[in-house]
Structures are given as C-alpha cells and as structure tokens.
Scaffold this motif. Sequence first.
Motif, PDB file in Angstrom:
ATOM      1  N   HIS A   6     -40.906  47.978  20.088  1.00 55.90           N
ATOM      2  CA  HIS A   6     -39.775  47.616  19.235  1.00 55.90           C
ATOM      3  C   HIS A   6     -38.690  48.700  19.283  1.00 55.90           C
ATOM      4  O   HIS A   6     -37.496  48.397  19.395  1.00 55.90           O
ATOM      5  CB  HIS A   6     -40.262  47.407  17.800  1.00 55.90           C
ATOM      6  N   VAL A   7     -39.114  49.949  19.218  1.00 54.78           N
ATOM      7  CA  VAL A   7     -38.155  51.053  19.255  1.00 54.78           C
ATOM      8  C   VAL A   7     -37.472  51.108  20.621  1.00 54.78           C
ATOM      9  O   VAL A   7     -36.255  51.305  20.716  1.00 54.78           O
ATOM     10  CB  VAL A   7     -38.862  52.392  18.928  1.00 54.78           C
ATOM     11  N   GLU A   8     -38.242  50.927  21.697  1.00 56.24           N
ATOM     12  CA  GLU A   8     -37.658  50.963  23.039  1.00 56.24           C
ATOM     13  C   GLU A   8     -36.657  49.827  23.232  1.00 56.24           C
ATOM     14  O   GLU A   8     -35.596  50.018  23.837  1.00 56.24           O
ATOM     15  CB  GLU A   8     -38.759  50.884  24.089  1.00 56.24           C
ATOM     16  N   LEU A  13     -31.075  47.997  23.862  1.00 54.39           N
ATOM     17  CA  LEU A  13     -29.967  47.142  23.418  1.00 54.39           C
ATOM     18  C   LEU A  13     -28.710  47.960  23.136  1.00 54.39           C
ATOM     19  O   LEU A  13     -27.595  47.470  23.299  1.00 54.39           O
ATOM     20  CB  LEU A  13     -30.365  46.366  22.163  1.00 54.39           C
ATOM     21  N   ASN A  14     -28.903  49.192  22.724  1.00 53.72           N
ATOM     22  CA  ASN A  14     -27.765  50.073  22.441  1.00 53.72           C
ATOM     23  C   ASN A  14     -27.390  50.944  23.638  1.00 53.72           C
ATOM     24  O   ASN A  14     -26.549  51.826  23.516  1.00 53.72           O
ATOM     25  CB  ASN A  14     -28.077  50.963  21.237  1.00 53.72           C
ATOM     26  N   GLY A  15     -28.031  50.726  24.781  1.00 53.79           N
ATOM     27  CA  GLY A  15     -27.661  51.437  25.998  1.00 53.79           C
ATOM     28  C   GLY A  15     -28.187  52.859  26.078  1.00 53.79           C
ATOM     29  O   GLY A  15     -27.590  53.698  26.747  1.00 53.79           O
ATOM     30  N   VAL A  16     -29.297  53.123  25.417  1.00 53.82           N
ATOM     31  CA  VAL A  16     -29.870  54.467  25.424  1.00 53.82           C
ATOM     32  C   VAL A  16     -31.280  54.387  25.991  1.00 53.82           C
ATOM     33  O   VAL A  16     -32.045  53.488  25.660  1.00 53.82           O
ATOM     34  CB  VAL A  16     -29.913  55.056  23.995  1.00 53.82           C
ATOM     35  N   SER A  17     -31.607  55.319  26.848  1.00 57.24           N
ATOM     36  CA  SER A  17     -32.933  55.381  27.438  1.00 57.24           C
ATOM     37  C   SER A  17     -33.927  55.963  26.431  1.00 57.24           C
ATOM     38  O   SER A  17     -33.568  56.854  25.658  1.00 57.24           O
ATOM     39  CB  SER A  17     -32.893  56.263  28.692  1.00 57.24           C
ATOM     40  N   PRO A  18     -35.180  55.488  26.432  1.00 64.39           N
ATOM     41  CA  PRO A  18     -36.177  56.075  25.534  1.00 64.39           C
ATOM     42  C   PRO A  18     -36.493  57.536  25.842  1.00 64.39           C
ATOM     43  O   PRO A  18     -37.063  58.237  25.015  1.00 64.39           O
ATOM     44  CB  PRO A  18     -37.420  55.211  25.749  1.00 64.39           C
ATOM     45  N   THR A  19     -36.114  58.003  27.019  1.00 64.58           N
ATOM     46  CA  THR A  19     -36.339  59.405  27.370  1.00 64.58           C
ATOM     47  C   THR A  19     -35.119  60.275  27.069  1.00 64.58           C
ATOM     48  O   THR A  19     -35.078  61.433  27.460  1.00 64.58           O
ATOM     49  CB  THR A  19     -36.692  59.526  28.863  1.00 64.58           C
ATOM     50  N   ALA A  20     -34.136  59.724  26.383  1.00 65.81           N
ATOM     51  CA  ALA A  20     -32.922  60.469  26.037  1.00 65.81           C
ATOM     52  C   ALA A  20     -33.258  61.568  25.037  1.00 65.81           C
ATOM     53  O   ALA A  20     -34.327  61.549  24.411  1.00 65.81           O
ATOM     54  CB  ALA A  20     -31.886  59.519  25.446  1.00 65.81           C
ATOM     55  N   PRO A  21     -32.367  62.543  24.878  1.00 63.53           N
ATOM     56  CA  PRO A  21     -32.612  63.613  23.893  1.00 63.53           C
ATOM     57  C   PRO A  21     -32.743  63.050  22.480  1.00 63.53           C
ATOM     58  O   PRO A  21     -32.220  61.981  22.163  1.00 63.53           O
ATOM     59  CB  PRO A  21     -31.369  64.497  24.007  1.00 63.53           C
ATOM     60  N   ASP A  22     -33.471  63.786  21.660  1.00 62.13           N
ATOM     61  CA  ASP A  22     -33.750  63.332  20.297  1.00 62.13           C
ATOM     62  C   ASP A  22     -32.486  63.101  19.484  1.00 62.13           C
ATOM     63  O   ASP A  22     -32.416  62.162  18.695  1.00 62.13           O
ATOM     64  CB  ASP A  22     -34.639  64.351  19.576  1.00 62.13           C
TER      65      ASP A  22
END
Length: 137
Positions: A6-8, A13-22
């Motif tokens: 769900h978080v991924e 959807l917002n164009g951010v990778s799950p491995t992006a900075p916190d």
Amino acid sequence: MLDRTHVEKMLRLNGVSPTAPDEEIKSVLISASWHLDDVKTAIMVLRENTESKESRVDTFNKVFRKDEHLKPEMVSSLLGIEMNIDPESVETRRKNKGVLNIYEVVRLVVFSVVLSMLAILFAMWYFQVGFFHFTSV
C-alpha cells in the motif's frame, strides 16, 4: 500495521521511488494528509528487510537528541573512524552556568545606574524641568 504494498503504491502514484531518501518520502506522505506517526511507521515498513523482517532505520532522529550521549560504537559506525579516548585526559569538572561572579555584578550595577541617570537627565531636558528650566538660567 501498514502494508508495504500500500505504501509503495502510494509513493509510485506520486512519482517517488520506495528507495528514495526518507525526507522525500516523508514530504510526499505528509502532503497526502498522512499523520506524522503513520509517516514514521511507513518509512520503517519501507526500510524493513522482507526476508528477515529486520528494520533498517536511516533517520537522524535517534542520533541527534540533546539528552542522549553518543556511544563510541555509534560514532565509529556513522563516521567510519575509531574513537579511543583516555579517561584521564577528559576534564570532568563542570562549569558553573548561569552564575555571575562579583565583577560581573558590579559592572552590571554601574552600567544600570549610569543608564538610568542618563535617562533621567534626558527626560529633565526634554520636559525642561529642574536645572534645565528656563528660569534657572
């Protein structure tokens, strides 16, 4: 507990990778009206290892607090340097914070008396009172 998928999906959807900075993930989730506690939980779920269920937290929240001291192992892991300090070389006496010595008190009293006298003389001149009155000349 939040579901990792769900978080991924929310991040994709917002164009951010799950491995992006916190910080980037945090800003996206907060702009999506998530509660701050849920954001922290989501970041922890994203940093969790899926096989061993170990969490890897890369935030600075734990490191930079005023009331905690860093252990030498933590400094070594963060900076990559060894920290060997001889306990005898460290000065252990504390400074008296907030305590004024006698010279500082005297300077403070003299300064305040001079400043108040100047203020009184200025007020007397401005209102033409006392020896600044026009009849006393």
